[in-house]
Design a protein around this motif. Structure first.
Motif, PDB file in Angstrom:
ATOM      1  N   LEU A   1      31.824  43.355  36.539  1.00 13.17           N
ATOM      2  CA  LEU A   1      30.805  44.368  36.776  1.00 13.17           C
ATOM      3  C   LEU A   1      31.203  45.314  37.896  1.00 13.17           C
ATOM      4  O   LEU A   1      30.911  46.500  37.861  1.00 13.17           O
ATOM      5  CB  LEU A   1      29.472  43.693  37.104  1.00 13.17           C
ATOM      6  CG  LEU A   1      28.902  42.786  36.010  1.00 13.17           C
ATOM      7  CD1 LEU A   1      27.653  42.088  36.509  1.00 13.17           C
ATOM      8  CD2 LEU A   1      28.596  43.605  34.774  1.00 13.17           C
ATOM      9  N   ASN A   2      31.861  44.784  38.913  1.00 15.50           N
ATOM     10  CA  ASN A   2      32.316  45.580  40.054  1.00 15.50           C
ATOM     11  C   ASN A   2      33.816  45.366  40.228  1.00 15.50           C
ATOM     12  O   ASN A   2      34.337  44.318  39.887  1.00 15.50           O
ATOM     13  CB  ASN A   2      31.599  45.151  41.338  1.00 15.50           C
ATOM     14  CG  ASN A   2      30.117  45.339  41.239  1.00 15.50           C
ATOM     15  OD1 ASN A   2      29.644  46.418  40.947  1.00 15.50           O
ATOM     16  ND2 ASN A   2      29.376  44.267  41.470  1.00 15.50           N
ATOM     17  N   LYS A   3      34.475  46.362  40.789  1.00 15.80           N
ATOM     18  CA  LYS A   3      35.905  46.198  41.060  1.00 15.80           C
ATOM     19  C   LYS A   3      36.073  45.119  42.118  1.00 15.80           C
ATOM     20  O   LYS A   3      35.361  45.100  43.120  1.00 15.80           O
ATOM     21  CB  LYS A   3      36.511  47.509  41.527  1.00 15.80           C
ATOM     22  CG  LYS A   3      36.633  48.526  40.424  1.00 15.80           C
ATOM     23  CD  LYS A   3      37.565  49.626  40.830  1.00 15.80           C
ATOM     24  CE  LYS A   3      37.627  50.637  39.731  1.00 15.80           C
ATOM     25  NZ  LYS A   3      38.888  50.652  39.067  1.00 15.80           N
ATOM     26  N   PRO A   4      37.024  44.208  41.915  1.00 20.10           N
ATOM     27  CA  PRO A   4      37.212  43.125  42.890  1.00 20.10           C
ATOM     28  C   PRO A   4      37.564  43.618  44.280  1.00 20.10           C
ATOM     29  O   PRO A   4      37.235  42.974  45.270  1.00 20.10           O
ATOM     30  CB  PRO A   4      38.369  42.319  42.298  1.00 20.10           C
ATOM     31  CG  PRO A   4      38.341  42.626  40.853  1.00 20.10           C
ATOM     32  CD  PRO A   4      37.854  44.027  40.732  1.00 20.10           C
ATOM     33  N   ARG A   5      38.226  44.765  44.397  1.00 18.85           N
ATOM     34  CA  ARG A   5      38.586  45.252  45.728  1.00 18.85           C
ATOM     35  C   ARG A   5      37.373  45.739  46.509  1.00 18.85           C
ATOM     36  O   ARG A   5      37.457  45.982  47.695  1.00 18.85           O
ATOM     37  CB  ARG A   5      39.647  46.339  45.633  1.00 18.85           C
ATOM     38  CG  ARG A   5      39.227  47.564  44.884  1.00 18.85           C
ATOM     39  CD  ARG A   5      40.358  48.582  44.889  1.00 18.85           C
ATOM     40  NE  ARG A   5      40.102  49.639  43.953  1.00 18.85           N
ATOM     41  CZ  ARG A   5      40.890  49.950  42.936  1.00 18.85           C
ATOM     42  NH1 ARG A   5      41.981  49.277  42.718  1.00 18.85           N
ATOM     43  NH2 ARG A   5      40.593  50.938  42.146  1.00 18.85           N
ATOM     44  N   GLU A   6      36.213  45.869  45.857  1.00 16.77           N
ATOM     45  CA  GLU A   6      34.980  46.271  46.517  1.00 16.77           C
ATOM     46  C   GLU A   6      34.058  45.079  46.752  1.00 16.77           C
ATOM     47  O   GLU A   6      32.876  45.241  46.974  1.00 16.77           O
ATOM     48  CB  GLU A   6      34.266  47.318  45.665  1.00 16.77           C
ATOM     49  CG  GLU A   6      35.095  48.575  45.441  1.00 16.77           C
ATOM     50  CD  GLU A   6      34.528  49.474  44.353  1.00 16.77           C
ATOM     51  OE1 GLU A   6      33.544  49.071  43.694  1.00 16.77           O
ATOM     52  OE2 GLU A   6      35.071  50.551  44.158  1.00 16.77           O
ATOM     53  N   ALA A   7      34.612  43.882  46.730  1.00 16.20           N
ATOM     54  CA  ALA A   7      33.806  42.670  46.786  1.00 16.20           C
ATOM     55  C   ALA A   7      33.340  42.302  48.186  1.00 16.20           C
ATOM     56  O   ALA A   7      32.559  41.378  48.337  1.00 16.20           O
ATOM     57  CB  ALA A   7      34.582  41.502  46.189  1.00 16.20           C
ATOM     58  N   ALA A   8      33.790  42.982  49.206  1.00 13.62           N
ATOM     59  CA  ALA A   8      33.427  42.618  50.577  1.00 13.62           C
ATOM     60  C   ALA A   8      31.923  42.707  50.804  1.00 13.62           C
ATOM     61  O   ALA A   8      31.370  41.959  51.603  1.00 13.62           O
ATOM     62  CB  ALA A   8      34.163  43.515  51.569  1.00 13.62           C
TER      63      ALA A   8
END
Length: 153
Positions: free
Chosen positions: A13-20
Motif C-alpha cells: 500500500l505504501n512504498k517501503p522507503r516511506e515506512a518510518a
C-alpha cells in the motif's frame, strides 16, 4: 494451521522507503519480506550475473534496481547490462564522434544467452521461495541509500 493462512499481497500500500512514519507492524512486515529475499535472491540470480548487469554503475535508483531484478528473475540471461548513468548536467545537444558502446555489450550478452542453458523446473530455484515485487521493494528499502534513494552497487 488454517487460522494462520493469510494471502500474501503482491503489491504494498505504501512504498517501503516511506515506512518510518507508519506502524510498527508494517515495518516488521517489510523486514520479514526483506529477509525472505535475502535468503532466496542468491539462488535465483548468481552474483556474477549481477556484477555483469551492474558493471557500468556505481549507484542505481531503488526502483530501477527493482525492475532489473524482477525482469532478470522472469527471463534469466535476457537483459543487457545497465547503461552508464548520464549526469544531470550533461546536455543532449552535444555531438559525439564516439561509437555506440551498447552495440558491443549487446553482442556479448547475446553470446552469453546462447552459451547458457535454462532449466525447466516447475519450482523456482532458491528453495522454492516465491519472490514477488513487494518483496523486492522491501528488500531494497532495507539497504543503505543516499537522499535520492540510490543504492551503492
Amino acid at each position: 494451521i488454517a487460522d494462520q493462512l493469510v494471502p500474501r499481497p503482491t503489491a504494498l500500500l505504501n512504498k517501503p522507503r516511506e515506512a518510518a512514519m507508519l506502524t510498527t507492524q508494517y515495518v516488521e512486515d517489510i523486514q520479514n519480506k526483506a529477509m525472505r529475499v535475502e535468503r532466496a535472491l542468491p539462488a535465483r540470480i548468481p552474483r556474477e550475473r549481477l556484477r555483469k548487469l551492474l558493471k557500468n554503475r556505481e549507484m542505481i535508483h531503488q526502483d530501477e534496481l527493482a525492475d532489473l531484478l524482477l525482469k532478470e528473475m522472469e527471463q534469466p540471461m535476457s537483459q543487457d547490462p545497465v547503461p552508464k548513468q548520464v549526469p544531470a548536467w550533461a546536455s543532449a545537444d552535444v555531438m559525439s564522434l564516439d561509437q555506440d558502446p551498447s552495440a558491443s555489450s549487446s553482442k556479448a550478452c547475446q553470446a552469453e544467452r546462447k552459451s547458457s542453458s535454462s532449466g525447466g523446473g516447475a519450482t523456482p530455484p532458491g528453495g522454492g521461495i516465491d519472490i514477488r515485487e513487494a518483496d523486492i521493494h522491501s528488500y531494497l528499502a532495507t539497504q543503505r541509500t543516499n537522499k535520492d534513494h540510490e543504492v551503492s552497487v
